[in-house]
Design a protein around this motif. Structure first.
Motif, mmCIF file in Angstrom:
data_model
loop_
_atom_site.group_PDB
_atom_site.id
_atom_site.type_symbol
_atom_site.label_atom_id
_atom_site.label_comp_id
_atom_site.label_asym_id
_atom_site.label_seq_id
_atom_site.Cartn_x
_atom_site.Cartn_y
_atom_site.Cartn_z
ATOM 1 N N SER A 147 0.968 -1.266 0.222
ATOM 2 C CA SER A 147 0.056 0.054 0.075
ATOM 3 C C SER A 147 0.841 1.343 0.149
ATOM 4 C CB SER A 147 -0.881 0.010 1.093
ATOM 5 O OG SER A 147 -0.317 0.138 2.395
ATOM 6 N N GLY A 149 -4.361 6.060 2.969
ATOM 7 C CA GLY A 149 -4.100 5.536 1.718
ATOM 8 C C GLY A 149 -4.108 6.642 0.312
ATOM 9 N N SER A 203 -1.991 2.704 -8.037
ATOM 10 C CA SER A 203 -2.534 2.368 -6.921
ATOM 11 C C SER A 203 -4.000 2.181 -6.847
ATOM 12 C CB SER A 203 -1.857 2.972 -5.565
ATOM 13 O OG SER A 203 -2.357 4.309 -5.709
ATOM 14 N N THR A 249 -3.976 0.638 -2.343
ATOM 15 C CA THR A 249 -3.135 -0.773 -2.502
ATOM 16 C C THR A 249 -2.577 -0.751 -3.931
ATOM 17 O OG1 THR A 249 -5.438 -1.776 -2.756
ATOM 18 C CG2 THR A 249 -4.564 -1.795 -0.300
ATOM 19 N N ASN A 293 5.278 -1.617 1.719
ATOM 20 C CA ASN A 293 4.400 -0.499 1.998
ATOM 21 C C ASN A 293 5.434 0.767 1.926
ATOM 22 O OD1 ASN A 293 2.224 -2.435 2.547
ATOM 23 N ND2 ASN A 293 3.001 -2.786 4.481
#
Length: 529
Positions: free
Chosen positions: A40, A47, A64, A69, A102
């Protein structure tokens, strides 16, 4: 090796998708083991959607999702992932043996010094109070094959309902769905209302997006759904004459096609089961239809009493693969000449695109021309002219017609028990119990797609800029636009008759002659502002 370019934010679930492999002239292609990396991308508030994640040194990349994600296939454990989003500092992370990475992006202070177009001039982004985004389109063009400007814009809601060459322009939404006028944003190319998909992507310098209601103070109610300001390239700043050529060749083949029932015996059993559940009688006989097809499928190359092979007389046709049957090579070429003499700036460019498409009769060829000239007549007066035009020639396939008459609608009425074309003869329903409305899609395509559509567009703008005082200018533009559009189509007499290969019976009749249809339109528009 084919390098996949996947835009997992905007790629819709469609019967067709394009796998683009860019030919790199230098280097050796080899097969390498791949691994999948997921994770992510976020910032301090959560996010981040729309972040570009690419494998460094390649054209492999994804975006993304709405929650930040992502998942990407990397060639090996030595790969490096690059994370980029406008307004944030880019990050490079070596994958190594990890399968989960991440990332937290940090806002870039340099983005505040970026110059953006705001409708009434250019400002540093730090001085702009409205919501403005700017896209360096030159980076977009060099990073992946782009034939449609609208479908390539990241950061917007982009809905592309067709992949047909020449008709692949996307629907754009900046501020969602509104109620005044329509929901399309106002699009201005060098200050004039225009279609962005008529612009050669290689001629675009930048795109600014005015997203909030403040844009209506400049453009009025037309800006209720946002504004896209497109600026084309001018002469270079070096003072030297630059000649630039770029070319690209891309292999295209259909992937991720939907699975359909192509075994006609299974199709008939499912149909009978559906009829039983609804309380109606079965349509197909278990022996003379279903079992007969299963027996013939065991010897597909066997010949019946009329000399036709079993795979033709008792077919199991996969119509999805029959329609999306092409592996094609698309290529585009662009050349530009630009320079700066100190008081004058110039750009001349020409582009050519040849896209054969993935479906028969869906090809498109386009030529783009542009001339941008600007000269400082005096210290307070600048004059210039911008001329661009294009000519495209497209096949007449009617593919995405939601009125029910296009190929995309016809494909819903096909059955596997009908052979498309054998030795120049179109097949019909081989089972006598099949519905008479079953469509031979191969015949429909050949009969309805004969012809071409040709369009020539010319846009010319002459302008002067008066410098009144420092920081205040007055621009006067005279714009002329003309479109020549012609469409020719004709019926195909040979595409009207059908034959049952299992019964040797002719169905329908051949047209006695061929009919030609033609239409022309030449709209013209003048504008002074």
């Amino acid at each position: 090796m084919q390098q996949k370019i996947v835009n997992n934010r905007y790629l819709r679930v469609m019967p067709t998708a394009i796998l683009v492999a860019t030919l790199i002239l230098a280097g050796t292609f080899g097969l390498r083991a791949q691994q999948t990396v997921s994770g992510s991308v976020s910032d301090a508030s959560g996010g981040l959607p729309g972040v570009t994640i690419t494998v460094k040194g390649t054209n492999v990349g994804v975006l993304s999702g709405a929650d930040g994600t992502y998942s990407i296939a990397v060639p090996d454990d030595k790969a490096t992932l690059v994370y980029y989003l406008m307004g944030y500092a880019a990050q490079e992370i070596a994958v190594g043996s990890r399968s989960v990475v991440n990332v937290t992006l940090v806002a870039s202070a340099e983005a505040l010094d970026e110059v953006v177009v705001v409708g009434y001039g250019r400002q540093k982004k730090v001085n702009v109070t409205g919501a403005v985004s700017s896209i360096n389109f030159e980076e977009q063009v060099t990073s992946r094959p782009i034939t449609s400007v609208s479908s390539s814009l990241a950061g917007l809601t982009v809905l592309q309902s067709s992949g047909q060459p020449g008709a692949d322009g996307a629907t754009l939404r900046i501020r969602g769905i509104s109620t005044l006028n329509d929901n399309n944003p106002l699009i201005l190319v060098d200050g004039m209302v225009a279609s962005m998909d008529d612009i050669n992507p290689n001629d675009i310098a930048s795109i600014s997006i005015l997203k909030d209601g403040a844009s209506a103070a400049i453009y009025g109610a037309r800006a209720g759904s946002g504004v896209l300001l497109i600026t084309t390239k001018a002469g270079n700043k070096s003072g030297k004459t630059n000649v630039v050529y770029s070319g690209r060749m891309s292999f295209m083949n259909p992937v991720n096609l939907p699975r359909v029932v192509s075994n006609y015996a299974d199709f008939m059993e499912y149909h009978n089961e559906s009829a039983f559940q609804s309380g109606s009688g079965q349509m197909f006989d278990p022996v003379t239809d279903i079992q007969l097809w299963r027996d013939k499928a065991k010897d597909p190359n066997g010949v019946n009493q009329y000399g036709y092979p079993n795979y033709v007389a008792y077919p199991n046709t996969d119509w999805i693969r029959e329609v999306y049957n092409k592996n094609s090579l698309m290529h585009d070429h662009n050349v530009s000449i630009s320079g700066n003499t100190g008081k004058a700036r110039y750009l001349m460019s020409m582009g050519y695109v040849d896209n054969p498409g993935l479906v028969d009769y869906s090809d498109m060829k386009r030529i783009n021309l542009r001339v941008n000239l600007e000269s400082d007549v005096t210290k307070w007066l600048t004059a210039g002219v911008r001329i661009y035009g294009n000519r495209d020639n497209r096949g007449r396939i009617n593919f995405y017609d939601f009125s029910g008459y296009g190929t995309n609608s016809w494909i819903m009425g096909v059955v596997p028990g009908l052979y498309p074309l054998y030795n120049g003869v179109y097949g019909t329903s081989e089972s006598v119990n099949e519905k008479p409305s079953a469509t031979n899609l191969r015949q429909r395509l050949d009969a309805s797609a004969n012809g071409r559509t040709e369009r020539v567009r010319l846009n010319a703008t002459t302008y002067v800029k008066f410098k009144i005082i420092e920081g205040l200018t007055w621009d006067v533009n005279l714009h002329y636009e003309r479109l020549w559009e012609s469409a020719d189509s004709w019926t195909n007499a040979e595409a009207s008759g059908q034959l049952s290969f299992s019964r040797n019976e002719k169905m329908g009749s051949v047209l006695p002659n061929t009919e030609l249809y033609t239409s022309n339109s030449i709209p013209t528009r003048w504008n002074i502002c």
